[in-house]
Design an enzyme around this catalytic site. Structure first.
Site, PDB file in Angstrom:
ATOM      1  N   SER A 124     -15.161  -4.882 -22.844  1.00  0.00           N
ATOM      2  CA  SER A 124     -15.745  -6.027 -22.144  1.00  0.00           C
ATOM      3  C   SER A 124     -14.751  -6.637 -21.179  1.00  0.00           C
ATOM      4  O   SER A 124     -13.531  -6.631 -21.420  1.00  0.00           O
ATOM      5  CB  SER A 124     -16.163  -7.084 -23.172  1.00  0.00           C
ATOM      6  N   TYR A 148     -14.629 -13.161 -29.489  1.00  0.00           N
ATOM      7  CA  TYR A 148     -15.256 -11.898 -29.085  1.00  0.00           C
ATOM      8  C   TYR A 148     -14.316 -11.090 -28.199  1.00  0.00           C
ATOM      9  O   TYR A 148     -14.071  -9.906 -28.431  1.00  0.00           O
ATOM     10  CB  TYR A 148     -16.569 -12.174 -28.348  1.00  0.00           C
ATOM     11  N   LYS A 152     -12.296  -7.296 -28.801  1.00  0.00           N
ATOM     12  CA  LYS A 152     -12.304  -6.151 -27.888  1.00  0.00           C
ATOM     13  C   LYS A 152     -10.886  -5.784 -27.456  1.00  0.00           C
ATOM     14  O   LYS A 152     -10.531  -4.596 -27.346  1.00  0.00           O
ATOM     15  CB  LYS A 152     -13.174  -6.462 -26.660  1.00  0.00           C
TER      16      LYS A 152
END
Length: 334
Positions: A124, A148, A152
């Site tokens: 991402s 989040y 990643k």
């Protein structure tokens, strides 16, 4: 090629599955259906004219993964399974680290034991954090500002370390920007369980009357209209980027590389709202709320590296994204 798609019944995975099947690959989908359902498999088959093999299992079950890799004679893995909402990750960070970081450790262990060392990872643009400059290229420093994004980034660091420890691995990490849109058939699209966490499916459900209004998280950013700017990319372009990356894996010498998948330009939340109103001819009510923790003002990609090394570039327009998403919403009889 025999390819395993973890999370392959999800939004992006289902589009990748259709493309891979159309190219003649043998596809196995591995998904616990936490944010999708079995009906997706039938719709994939209807579009592609072929049925992927399917295993209903969790990516954290490394022994099951190893068995699938061996029994299906898998040659390459595309890893998409994981949680993906910025706001939700702020509220539930432990769940995100368990699913995303523990999940990739489980997968890598299974792959190593089964001697499958070809992997494309779904990453991402959130790994970049607050941009020091725009557009964001792959050399931009990484400094994720939400759980989040940190999951990643941790996954990418693990992949880099694995590749450095064993040069027989071939790994690509694809840093998505903001996938939207749907398959032209209207059979596949972004259909999250419960209330959507992303802008596009939320807009669609408000336009369809199943939600009352859109909440815009902040209109006081230093952008053209005060709302957040993002690089929205059609999900089919994202899927084609995976197919290009799969081809590139077999041709390269470096064990690990990263690529942006974006369009190279951004649109604000208000611009997206107006675009959806234009294609749906429906006025979409909204309210402005406070900024959401973990969000950045602007984020859009430099895509030169993907064009040079993968021979890939996004082709579809913002109008294409909105029209296809609205077509999917109108045809949701499943």
């Amino acid at each position: 090629m025999r390819i395993l798609l973890t999370g392959g019944a999800g939004y992006i995975g289902s589009h990748i599955a259709v493309l891979l099947l159309g190219l003649g690959h043998e596809v196995t989908i591995y998904d616990n259906l936490s944010n999708s359902d079995r009906s997706v498999l039938g719709r994939i088959s209807k579009i592609a004219g072929k049925t992927p093999d399917f295993f209903d299992a969790d990516v954290n079950d490394s022994d099951v993964l190893e068995g699938v890799l061996r029994n299906q004679n898998i040659e390459s893995v595309i890893h998409l399974a994981g949680l993906k909402a910025v706001g939700e990750s702020v509220s539930y960070p432990l769940e995100y680290f368990k699913n995303n970081v523990s999940g990739i450790i489980s997968l890598l262990g299974a792959m190593n034991r089964a001697n499958v060392k070809s992997l494309i990872f779904s990453s991402s643009a959130t790994v970049y954090g607050n941009p020091s400059y725009l557009p964001l290229d792959e050399e931009h420093p990484t400094c994720a500002v939400n759980p989040y994004g940190r999951t990643k980034l941790h996954c990418e660091e693990i992949l880099s370390d694995i590749a450095n420890s064993d040069s027989s691995w071939r790994i690509s990490s694809l840093r998505y920007f903001n996938p939207v849109g749907a398959h032209d058939s209207g059979l596949l699209g972004d259909n999250p369980s419960g209330k959507p966490n992303n802008l596009a499916p939320y807009l669609m459900r408000v336009a369809a009357g199943t939600l009352d209004h859109v909440v815009i998280f902040g209109d006081d950013y230093e952008t053209l209209d005060g709302t957040g700017v993002r690089d929205y990319i059609h999900v089919v372009d994202v899927a084609e980027g995976h197919c290009a990356a799969l081809t590139e894996l077999g041709d390269r010498e470096l064990p690990f590389n990263v690529f942006n998948l974006g369009t190279g330009y951004g649109h604000s939340v208000f611009q997206m709202l107006a675009a959806f109103e234009n294609v749906s001819t429906i006025k979409i009510p909204y309210i402005v709320g406070p900024r959401r923790p973990g969000d950045v003002a602007s984020c859009f990609a430099s895509t030169e590296k993907a064009t040079e090394f993968l021979g890939w570039a996004a082709k579809k327009t913002l109008k294409d994204m909105c029209l296809s998403a609205w077509n999917f919403q109108k045809n949701r009889s499943f």
